[in-house]
Every structure is written in structure tokens, then in C-alpha cells.
Design a protein around this motif. Structure first.
Motif, mmCIF file in Angstrom:
data_model
loop_
_atom_site.group_PDB
_atom_site.id
_atom_site.type_symbol
_atom_site.label_atom_id
_atom_site.label_comp_id
_atom_site.label_asym_id
_atom_site.label_seq_id
_atom_site.Cartn_x
_atom_site.Cartn_y
_atom_site.Cartn_z
ATOM 1 N N PHE A 137 -10.189 -28.828 20.427
ATOM 2 C CA PHE A 137 -9.482 -27.615 20.008
ATOM 3 C C PHE A 137 -8.323 -27.960 19.078
ATOM 4 O O PHE A 137 -8.075 -27.257 18.093
ATOM 5 N N GLY A 138 -7.621 -29.046 19.365
ATOM 6 C CA GLY A 138 -6.526 -29.482 18.502
ATOM 7 C C GLY A 138 -7.015 -29.875 17.121
ATOM 8 O O GLY A 138 -6.399 -29.528 16.109
ATOM 9 N N ALA A 139 -8.138 -30.581 17.071
ATOM 10 C CA ALA A 139 -8.693 -30.988 15.781
ATOM 11 C C ALA A 139 -9.121 -29.777 14.956
ATOM 12 O O ALA A 139 -8.882 -29.727 13.743
ATOM 13 N N VAL A 140 -9.719 -28.798 15.607
ATOM 14 C CA VAL A 140 -10.124 -27.573 14.903
ATOM 15 C C VAL A 140 -8.894 -26.828 14.403
ATOM 16 O O VAL A 140 -8.871 -26.336 13.266
ATOM 17 N N ALA A 141 -7.855 -26.757 15.221
ATOM 18 C CA ALA A 141 -6.625 -26.067 14.811
ATOM 19 C C ALA A 141 -5.997 -26.755 13.591
ATOM 20 O O ALA A 141 -5.561 -26.082 12.650
ATOM 21 N N VAL A 142 -5.954 -28.078 13.588
ATOM 22 C CA VAL A 142 -5.392 -28.818 12.446
ATOM 23 C C VAL A 142 -6.247 -28.596 11.207
ATOM 24 O O VAL A 142 -5.717 -28.398 10.106
#
Length: 45
Positions: free
Chosen positions: A24-29
Motif C-alpha cells: 500500500f505504501g509503494a502504491v501511495a508513493v
């Protein structure tokens, strides 16, 4: 009451939760970077 869990099961669930959070963090970035780049290159017009 919460049932007592095996340490191995708990470690597996923590690992899965950590992996999900990282995705989820990678997608947000990625979304953030694409938003910034669209402003820089004028793709939003």
C-alpha cells in the motif's frame, strides 16, 4: 476473549501485514510521484 495463538502463526500474520502495508505504501508513493510528474510535464491540461 481472544484465543491463544501459536507464536509461529502470529509471526506469519505479522509478516503478511507488513508485506501488505509495504505494498500500500509503494502504491501511495507511485500515485504521488505520478501526480507530481503530471504537474511538471503538464499532462493534466
Amino acid at each position: 476473549m481472544t484465543p491463544i495463538q501459536e507464536p509461529h502463526d502470529l509471526a506469519q500474520r505479522r509478516s503478511a501485514a507488513r508485506r501488505t502495508a509495504l505494498w500500500f505504501g509503494a502504491v501511495a508513493v507511485a500515485v504521488y510521484v505520478l501526480f507530481i510528474l503530471s504537474g511538471v510535464f503538464g499532462l493534466g491540461k
